[in-house]
Design a protein around this motif. Structure first.
Motif, PDB file in Angstrom:
ATOM      1  N   PRO A   1       0.847  -1.204   0.000  1.00  0.00           N
ATOM      2  CA  PRO A   1       0.000   0.000   0.000  1.00  0.00           C
ATOM      3  C   PRO A   1       0.879   1.249   0.000  1.00  0.00           C
ATOM      4  O   PRO A   1       1.992   1.249   0.536  1.00  0.00           O
ATOM      5  CB  PRO A   1      -0.778  -0.110   1.318  1.00  0.00           C
ATOM      6  CG  PRO A   1      -0.629  -1.529   1.759  1.00  0.00           C
ATOM      7  CD  PRO A   1       0.687  -2.002   1.213  1.00  0.00           C
ATOM      8  N   VAL A   2       0.381   2.309  -0.599  1.00  0.00           N
ATOM      9  CA  VAL A   2       1.107   3.575  -0.569  1.00  0.00           C
ATOM     10  C   VAL A   2       1.087   4.105   0.864  1.00  0.00           C
ATOM     11  O   VAL A   2       0.017   4.296   1.444  1.00  0.00           O
ATOM     12  CB  VAL A   2       0.477   4.604  -1.526  1.00  0.00           C
ATOM     13  CG1 VAL A   2       1.218   5.945  -1.430  1.00  0.00           C
ATOM     14  CG2 VAL A   2       0.495   4.075  -2.961  1.00  0.00           C
ATOM     15  N   PRO A   3       2.246   4.323   1.486  1.00  0.00           N
ATOM     16  CA  PRO A   3       2.277   4.760   2.880  1.00  0.00           C
ATOM     17  C   PRO A   3       1.713   6.173   3.043  1.00  0.00           C
ATOM     18  O   PRO A   3       1.747   6.988   2.113  1.00  0.00           O
ATOM     19  CB  PRO A   3       3.774   4.735   3.241  1.00  0.00           C
ATOM     20  CG  PRO A   3       4.435   3.957   2.156  1.00  0.00           C
ATOM     21  CD  PRO A   3       3.605   4.120   0.941  1.00  0.00           C
ATOM     22  N   ASP A   4       1.224   6.447   4.222  1.00  0.00           N
ATOM     23  CA  ASP A   4       0.763   7.803   4.530  1.00  0.00           C
ATOM     24  C   ASP A   4       1.930   8.773   4.662  1.00  0.00           C
ATOM     25  O   ASP A   4       1.764   9.980   4.501  1.00  0.00           O
ATOM     26  CB  ASP A   4      -0.050   7.806   5.833  1.00  0.00           C
ATOM     27  CG  ASP A   4      -1.345   7.018   5.708  1.00  0.00           C
ATOM     28  OD1 ASP A   4      -1.876   6.936   4.579  1.00  0.00           O
ATOM     29  OD2 ASP A   4      -1.810   6.483   6.736  1.00  0.00           O
TER      30      ASP A   4
ATOM     31  N   GLY B   1       3.136   2.232  -5.483  1.00  0.00           N
ATOM     32  CA  GLY B   1       2.430   1.103  -4.871  1.00  0.00           C
ATOM     33  C   GLY B   1       2.669  -0.206  -5.590  1.00  0.00           C
ATOM     34  O   GLY B   1       1.739  -0.989  -5.814  1.00  0.00           O
ATOM     35  N   LEU B   2       3.917  -0.480  -5.924  1.00  0.00           N
ATOM     36  CA  LEU B   2       4.255  -1.696  -6.663  1.00  0.00           C
ATOM     37  C   LEU B   2       4.044  -2.950  -5.810  1.00  0.00           C
ATOM     38  O   LEU B   2       4.049  -2.879  -4.575  1.00  0.00           O
ATOM     39  CB  LEU B   2       5.712  -1.657  -7.106  1.00  0.00           C
ATOM     40  CG  LEU B   2       6.096  -0.633  -8.169  1.00  0.00           C
ATOM     41  CD1 LEU B   2       7.605  -0.654  -8.368  1.00  0.00           C
ATOM     42  CD2 LEU B   2       5.384  -0.929  -9.479  1.00  0.00           C
ATOM     43  N   PRO B   3       3.901  -4.100  -6.444  1.00  0.00           N
ATOM     44  CA  PRO B   3       3.898  -5.354  -5.685  1.00  0.00           C
ATOM     45  C   PRO B   3       5.245  -5.541  -4.986  1.00  0.00           C
ATOM     46  O   PRO B   3       6.269  -5.035  -5.434  1.00  0.00           O
ATOM     47  CB  PRO B   3       3.690  -6.420  -6.765  1.00  0.00           C
ATOM     48  CG  PRO B   3       3.066  -5.700  -7.913  1.00  0.00           C
ATOM     49  CD  PRO B   3       3.649  -4.321  -7.880  1.00  0.00           C
TER      50      PRO B   3
ATOM     51  N   LEU C   1       5.053 -17.774   2.668  1.00  0.00           N
ATOM     52  CA  LEU C   1       5.507 -17.000   1.516  1.00  0.00           C
ATOM     53  C   LEU C   1       6.032 -15.659   2.024  1.00  0.00           C
ATOM     54  O   LEU C   1       5.312 -14.921   2.703  1.00  0.00           O
ATOM     55  CB  LEU C   1       4.356 -16.783   0.530  1.00  0.00           C
ATOM     56  CG  LEU C   1       3.591 -18.041   0.113  1.00  0.00           C
ATOM     57  CD1 LEU C   1       2.390 -17.676  -0.753  1.00  0.00           C
ATOM     58  CD2 LEU C   1       4.505 -19.010  -0.623  1.00  0.00           C
ATOM     59  N   PHE C   2       7.269 -15.339   1.684  1.00  0.00           N
ATOM     60  CA  PHE C   2       7.913 -14.124   2.170  1.00  0.00           C
ATOM     61  C   PHE C   2       8.068 -13.118   1.029  1.00  0.00           C
ATOM     62  O   PHE C   2       8.617 -13.454  -0.030  1.00  0.00           O
ATOM     63  CB  PHE C   2       9.295 -14.448   2.743  1.00  0.00           C
ATOM     64  CG  PHE C   2       9.262 -15.282   3.996  1.00  0.00           C
ATOM     65  CD1 PHE C   2       9.340 -14.689   5.247  1.00  0.00           C
ATOM     66  CD2 PHE C   2       9.158 -16.663   3.928  1.00  0.00           C
ATOM     67  CE1 PHE C   2       9.313 -15.454   6.409  1.00  0.00           C
ATOM     68  CE2 PHE C   2       9.132 -17.441   5.074  1.00  0.00           C
ATOM     69  CZ  PHE C   2       9.212 -16.829   6.323  1.00  0.00           C
ATOM     70  N   PHE C   3       7.617 -11.899   1.285  1.00  0.00           N
ATOM     71  CA  PHE C   3       7.731 -10.810   0.320  1.00  0.00           C
ATOM     72  C   PHE C   3       8.367  -9.600   1.011  1.00  0.00           C
ATOM     73  O   PHE C   3       8.202  -9.423   2.219  1.00  0.00           O
ATOM     74  CB  PHE C   3       6.356 -10.405  -0.223  1.00  0.00           C
ATOM     75  CG  PHE C   3       5.620 -11.493  -0.954  1.00  0.00           C
ATOM     76  CD1 PHE C   3       5.670 -11.585  -2.343  1.00  0.00           C
ATOM     77  CD2 PHE C   3       4.858 -12.431  -0.258  1.00  0.00           C
ATOM     78  CE1 PHE C   3       4.991 -12.589  -3.012  1.00  0.00           C
ATOM     79  CE2 PHE C   3       4.171 -13.434  -0.921  1.00  0.00           C
ATOM     80  CZ  PHE C   3       4.229 -13.516  -2.304  1.00  0.00           C
ATOM     81  N   TYR C   4       9.057  -8.770   0.220  1.00  0.00           N
ATOM     82  CA  TYR C   4       9.755  -7.621   0.810  1.00  0.00           C
ATOM     83  C   TYR C   4       9.904  -6.520  -0.233  1.00  0.00           C
ATOM     84  O   TYR C   4      10.034  -6.796  -1.433  1.00  0.00           O
ATOM     85  CB  TYR C   4      11.138  -8.062   1.297  1.00  0.00           C
ATOM     86  CG  TYR C   4      11.954  -7.004   2.000  1.00  0.00           C
ATOM     87  CD1 TYR C   4      11.538  -6.460   3.214  1.00  0.00           C
ATOM     88  CD2 TYR C   4      13.158  -6.557   1.466  1.00  0.00           C
ATOM     89  CE1 TYR C   4      12.303  -5.497   3.869  1.00  0.00           C
ATOM     90  CE2 TYR C   4      13.932  -5.609   2.113  1.00  0.00           C
ATOM     91  CZ  TYR C   4      13.497  -5.079   3.315  1.00  0.00           C
ATOM     92  OH  TYR C   4      14.249  -4.127   3.963  1.00  0.00           O
ATOM     93  N   ASP C   5       9.879  -5.284   0.244  1.00  0.00           N
ATOM     94  CA  ASP C   5      10.142  -4.136  -0.615  1.00  0.00           C
ATOM     95  C   ASP C   5      11.635  -3.846  -0.541  1.00  0.00           C
ATOM     96  O   ASP C   5      12.104  -3.170   0.364  1.00  0.00           O
ATOM     97  CB  ASP C   5       9.327  -2.929  -0.130  1.00  0.00           C
ATOM     98  CG  ASP C   5       9.503  -1.708  -1.028  1.00  0.00           C
ATOM     99  OD1 ASP C   5      10.388  -1.726  -1.906  1.00  0.00           O
ATOM    100  OD2 ASP C   5       8.748  -0.729  -0.840  1.00  0.00           O
ATOM    101  N   MET C   6      12.389  -4.360  -1.503  1.00  0.00           N
ATOM    102  CA  MET C   6      13.840  -4.257  -1.455  1.00  0.00           C
ATOM    103  C   MET C   6      14.337  -2.849  -1.772  1.00  0.00           C
ATOM    104  O   MET C   6      15.484  -2.507  -1.487  1.00  0.00           O
ATOM    105  CB  MET C   6      14.460  -5.251  -2.443  1.00  0.00           C
ATOM    106  CG  MET C   6      15.918  -5.579  -2.195  1.00  0.00           C
ATOM    107  SD  MET C   6      16.227  -6.471  -0.646  1.00  0.00           S
ATOM    108  CE  MET C   6      15.630  -8.123  -1.054  1.00  0.00           C
TER     109      MET C   6
ATOM    110  N   GLU D   1       6.481  -3.154   9.714  1.00  0.00           N
ATOM    111  CA  GLU D   1       5.544  -4.086   9.086  1.00  0.00           C
ATOM    112  C   GLU D   1       5.245  -3.721   7.644  1.00  0.00           C
ATOM    113  O   GLU D   1       4.898  -4.583   6.838  1.00  0.00           O
ATOM    114  CB  GLU D   1       4.236  -4.122   9.884  1.00  0.00           C
ATOM    115  CG  GLU D   1       4.382  -4.689  11.294  1.00  0.00           C
ATOM    116  CD  GLU D   1       3.068  -4.681  12.065  1.00  0.00           C
ATOM    117  OE1 GLU D   1       2.018  -4.363  11.457  1.00  0.00           O
ATOM    118  OE2 GLU D   1       3.081  -4.972  13.276  1.00  0.00           O
ATOM    119  N   GLN D   2       5.357  -2.418   7.295  1.00  0.00           N
ATOM    120  CA  GLN D   2       4.951  -1.981   5.954  1.00  0.00           C
ATOM    121  C   GLN D   2       5.819  -2.569   4.852  1.00  0.00           C
ATOM    122  O   GLN D   2       5.345  -2.778   3.727  1.00  0.00           O
ATOM    123  CB  GLN D   2       5.016  -0.455   5.845  1.00  0.00           C
ATOM    124  CG  GLN D   2       4.019   0.308   6.682  1.00  0.00           C
ATOM    125  CD  GLN D   2       4.061   1.789   6.364  1.00  0.00           C
ATOM    126  OE1 GLN D   2       3.148   2.329   5.763  1.00  0.00           O
ATOM    127  NE2 GLN D   2       5.134   2.450   6.749  1.00  0.00           N
ATOM    128  N   SER D   3       7.092  -2.808   5.157  1.00  0.00           N
ATOM    129  CA  SER D   3       8.034  -3.198   4.110  1.00  0.00           C
ATOM    130  C   SER D   3       8.009  -4.687   3.798  1.00  0.00           C
ATOM    131  O   SER D   3       8.680  -5.123   2.869  1.00  0.00           O
ATOM    132  CB  SER D   3       9.460  -2.790   4.514  1.00  0.00           C
ATOM    133  OG  SER D   3       9.573  -1.383   4.545  1.00  0.00           O
TER     134      SER D   3
END
Length: 347
Positions: free
Chosen positions: A63-66, A90-92, A121-126, A135-137
């Protein structure tokens, strides 16, 4: 890392004085490591590539952060503009790893804190994660779908486009500065980008590790801490014990680790998890750290490592840093994986 207690004991005996062997061996802790394999089964453990998803689960999108501007400012000029643009898109998330929990459960007590079925399943905003602990990343999904409901997911088009643009930027930069990329063996897959790493099927293996001196697990060893600290404090001495311990604990494979004790690049990453979760800030000032140090260190004991991943290992290319997925013991018991906190460190 050691495969068996006998192997660990033999190596420790070779490197430490007889009166130190049992003390060092007593610090050994169980962990789960990853080893490469050839067959990539649907629903199997994997690093990089794409996840196996049922139709009811979409590839998660950040999600796009505030607080886009606040996060972007942490990168400093001129990188803040690119980070602001990335966050606003707001990329995956980038896909990091898939862990088959049935396979983990088959390893015995070392995996008893995890669910015994399904996949994590692990995802991350690299891109933004190194500037946005919390938590957002990150996104961790516990998928309990039967294997016959799964399919290899395609990377979202927006990530494909971003990865292509990243590779073009790297090629242009290399040409500008006359840098020749490292030669790669024929048939080697393309290296990854911050948007995705090459697919590597993995097998899980139980192991034993000696905790790093920077970890909470090491701090809890009592006599070992005292002996190590006294040896480090010797001025002009050989510091033989502490150097031998650092060499042996440093041989732990930092690339990917499930459970076990984190191998910090700085301080134990659980301190960062406490600061961002309990104090609602990315870091404490020196004054606030001194004031709250005891409480932070005590609260950090409520957290544990879920997954640790080397960025260069994931990309199979040059890169820096380690990502730690951390979770409170209570949240792990409750299977509240949405509360995982991601911490990035680099030296």
């Amino acid at each position: 890392m050691f495969d068996t207690p006998a192997q660990a004991h033999q190596v420790i005996e070779e490197r430490f004085a007889p009166n130190m062997v049992e003390m060092v061996a007593g610090a050994l802790r169980p962990a789960i490591v990853f080893s490469a394999k050839n067959d990539d089964k649907l629903g199997g453990s994997r690093i990089g590539g794409t996840p196996d998803l049922p139709k009811v689960i979409e590839w998660p999108r950040r999600p796009v952060p505030d607080d886009v501007d606040e996060i972007a400012k942490r990168a400093g000029e001129p990188f803040d503009a690119d980070l602001r643009q990335h966050l606003a898109a707001g990329l995956p998330y980038a896909f990091i790893a898939q862990v088959n929990l049935g396979e983990a459960a088959g390893l015995g007590d070392v995996a008893k804190s995890l669910p015994d079925a399904g996949r994590l399943l692990f995802f991350y905003d690299m891109i933004a994660g190194p500037f946005d602990t919390g938590e957002q990343s990150a996104k961790v999904i516990w998928d309990r779908s039967p294997t016959d409901a799964l399919a290899h997911a395609d990377m979202p088009d927006s990530l494909v486009t971003a990865a292509s643009a990243y590779r073009t930027m790297i090629d242009d930069t290399n040409r500008q500065y006359g840098i020749q990329p490292d030669a790669r063996p024929a048939g080697t897959p393309l290296p990854g980008t911050p948007y995705g790493g090459p697919s590597r099927p993995m097998a899980l293996k139980a192991a034993l590790q000696l905790p790093s001196f920077s970890s909470l697990e090491f701090e809890a060893t009592g006599r070992l801490v005292t002996t190590y600290s006294a040896d480090r404090a010797v001025i002009g001495g050989a510091q033989a014990f502490s150097q031998a311990y650092d060499a042996l604990s440093g041989e732990a494979d930092r690339e990917t680790l499930l459970l076990g004790a984190p191998v910090p690049e700085q301080d134990d990453p659980r301190y960062d998890a406490v600061v961002v979760s309990d104090y609602n800030t990315q870091s404490l000032s020196r004054e606030d750290w001194a004031k709250n140090r005891t409480k932070v260190m005590e609260t950090a004991k409520d957290w544990r490592l879920l997954l640790q991943l080397s960025v260069p290992g994931w990309m199979q290319d040059s890169g820096e840093g380690t990502v730690y997925f951390l979770i409170r013991d209570k949240d792990l018991q409750d299977r509240a994986f949405e509360r995982v906190v991601a911490v990035y460190q680099q030296t």
